[in-house]
Design a protein around this motif. Structure first.
Motif, PDB file in Angstrom:
ATOM      1  N   LYS A 217      11.071   2.935  -1.487  1.00  0.00           N
ATOM      2  CA  LYS A 217      11.470   1.788  -0.670  1.00  0.00           C
ATOM      3  C   LYS A 217      12.548   2.171   0.336  1.00  0.00           C
ATOM      4  O   LYS A 217      12.584   1.665   1.452  1.00  0.00           O
ATOM      5  CB  LYS A 217      12.017   0.706  -1.606  1.00  0.00           C
ATOM      6  N   SER A 218      13.436   3.072  -0.068  1.00  0.00           N
ATOM      7  CA  SER A 218      14.580   3.452   0.773  1.00  0.00           C
ATOM      8  C   SER A 218      14.159   4.165   2.060  1.00  0.00           C
ATOM      9  O   SER A 218      14.941   4.248   3.003  1.00  0.00           O
ATOM     10  CB  SER A 218      15.532   4.341  -0.016  1.00  0.00           C
TER      11      SER A 218
ATOM     12  N   ASN B 266      -7.442   9.456   5.583  1.00  0.00           N
ATOM     13  CA  ASN B 266      -6.432   8.707   4.856  1.00  0.00           C
ATOM     14  C   ASN B 266      -5.056   9.303   5.147  1.00  0.00           C
ATOM     15  O   ASN B 266      -4.963  10.363   5.753  1.00  0.00           O
ATOM     16  CB  ASN B 266      -6.731   8.762   3.346  1.00  0.00           C
ATOM     17  N   LEU B 267      -4.027   8.641   4.673  1.00  0.00           N
ATOM     18  CA  LEU B 267      -2.668   9.165   4.798  1.00  0.00           C
ATOM     19  C   LEU B 267      -2.339  10.025   3.591  1.00  0.00           C
ATOM     20  O   LEU B 267      -2.838   9.749   2.495  1.00  0.00           O
ATOM     21  CB  LEU B 267      -1.662   8.006   4.838  1.00  0.00           C
TER      22      LEU B 267
ATOM     23  N   TYR C  33       0.836  -1.205   0.000  1.00  0.00           N
ATOM     24  CA  TYR C  33       0.000   0.000   0.000  1.00  0.00           C
ATOM     25  C   TYR C  33       0.874   1.260   0.000  1.00  0.00           C
ATOM     26  O   TYR C  33       0.645   2.192  -0.773  1.00  0.00           O
ATOM     27  CB  TYR C  33      -0.912  -0.042   1.229  1.00  0.00           C
ATOM     28  N   LEU C  34       1.900   1.270   0.852  1.00  0.00           N
ATOM     29  CA  LEU C  34       2.812   2.422   0.921  1.00  0.00           C
ATOM     30  C   LEU C  34       3.569   2.618  -0.388  1.00  0.00           C
ATOM     31  O   LEU C  34       3.734   3.743  -0.864  1.00  0.00           O
ATOM     32  CB  LEU C  34       3.801   2.252   2.075  1.00  0.00           C
ATOM     33  N   LEU C  35       4.026   1.519  -0.969  1.00  0.00           N
ATOM     34  CA  LEU C  35       4.818   1.591  -2.198  1.00  0.00           C
ATOM     35  C   LEU C  35       3.961   1.909  -3.424  1.00  0.00           C
ATOM     36  O   LEU C  35       4.304   2.781  -4.224  1.00  0.00           O
ATOM     37  CB  LEU C  35       5.555   0.268  -2.432  1.00  0.00           C
ATOM     38  N   GLU C  36       2.840   1.215  -3.558  1.00  0.00           N
ATOM     39  CA  GLU C  36       2.058   1.304  -4.789  1.00  0.00           C
ATOM     40  C   GLU C  36       0.988   2.394  -4.770  1.00  0.00           C
ATOM     41  O   GLU C  36       0.748   3.033  -5.791  1.00  0.00           O
ATOM     42  CB  GLU C  36       1.438  -0.054  -5.105  1.00  0.00           C
TER      43      GLU C  36
ATOM     44  N   VAL D  78       7.888   1.633   9.693  1.00  0.00           N
ATOM     45  CA  VAL D  78       8.182   3.057   9.854  1.00  0.00           C
ATOM     46  C   VAL D  78       8.512   3.619   8.483  1.00  0.00           C
ATOM     47  O   VAL D  78       9.187   2.954   7.684  1.00  0.00           O
ATOM     48  CB  VAL D  78       9.374   3.276  10.821  1.00  0.00           C
ATOM     49  N   VAL D  79       8.018   4.824   8.216  1.00  0.00           N
ATOM     50  CA  VAL D  79       8.420   5.558   7.018  1.00  0.00           C
ATOM     51  C   VAL D  79       9.175   6.787   7.501  1.00  0.00           C
ATOM     52  O   VAL D  79       8.661   7.552   8.330  1.00  0.00           O
ATOM     53  CB  VAL D  79       7.206   5.982   6.158  1.00  0.00           C
TER      54      VAL D  79
END
Length: 151
Positions: free
Chosen positions: A55-56, A142-143, A46-49, A76-77
């Motif tokens: 990713k880093s 939402n984020l 979800y975070l990536l797409e 964690v982001v």
């Protein structure tokens, strides 16, 4: 595994010694597939797409110290400056999100000081923005998506 309240993603699975594992693209290895890991991997995708975080800037399952005790956060982001943008706590789908589960992520965040919090069991998602100055938080629908200028 049960269908979760996320878009459909494509995952890599492996079967060995009668255990199914799922590939974690952040940790770059296969992880035993538990209900909580199923939720965690949906969150990572979800975070990536959907949110387009690099990713880093994402970290999965690391130890932190809270009041002298070793605890483990789920996801964690980071901001590009190394501060924490988002702290995520994942629970298995059968675990109800209660005040106690929310208190757990709030305790972690006293140490980590993330700007945003997400708490999910894969079926129900809760998002908050922290206001440290006034010692409160605001629930969000939402984020925010990744914005390299803001983080």
């Amino acid at each position: 595994m049960q269908k979760l309240n996320f878009p459909s993603y494509s995952f890599r699975f492996k079967n060995s010694e009668n255990k199914v594992s799922i590939f974690d693209s952040i940790r770059k290895k296969f992880i035993i597939l538990t209900p909580e890991e199923w939720v965690r991997q949906h969150v990572v995708h979800y975070l990536l797409e959907e949110k387009k975080f690099p990713k880093s800037l994402i970290n999965v399952e690391k130890v932190l110290m809270v009041n002298g005790l070793r605890k483990r956060y789920d996801v964690v982001v980071y901001n590009s400056n190394g501060s924490i943008f988002l702290l995520i706590e994942c629970k298995a789908p059968e675990v109800k999100i209660t005040q106690a589960t929310f208190d757990q992520i709030a305790r972690y965040n006293m140490t980590m000081e993330a700007e945003f919090l997400m708490l999910t069991n894969g079926l129900n998602h809760y998002f908050c923005q922290m206001d440290f100055e006034n010692e409160k938080y605001t629930f969000l629908e939402n984020l925010p998506k990744y914005n390299h200028k803001s983080i």
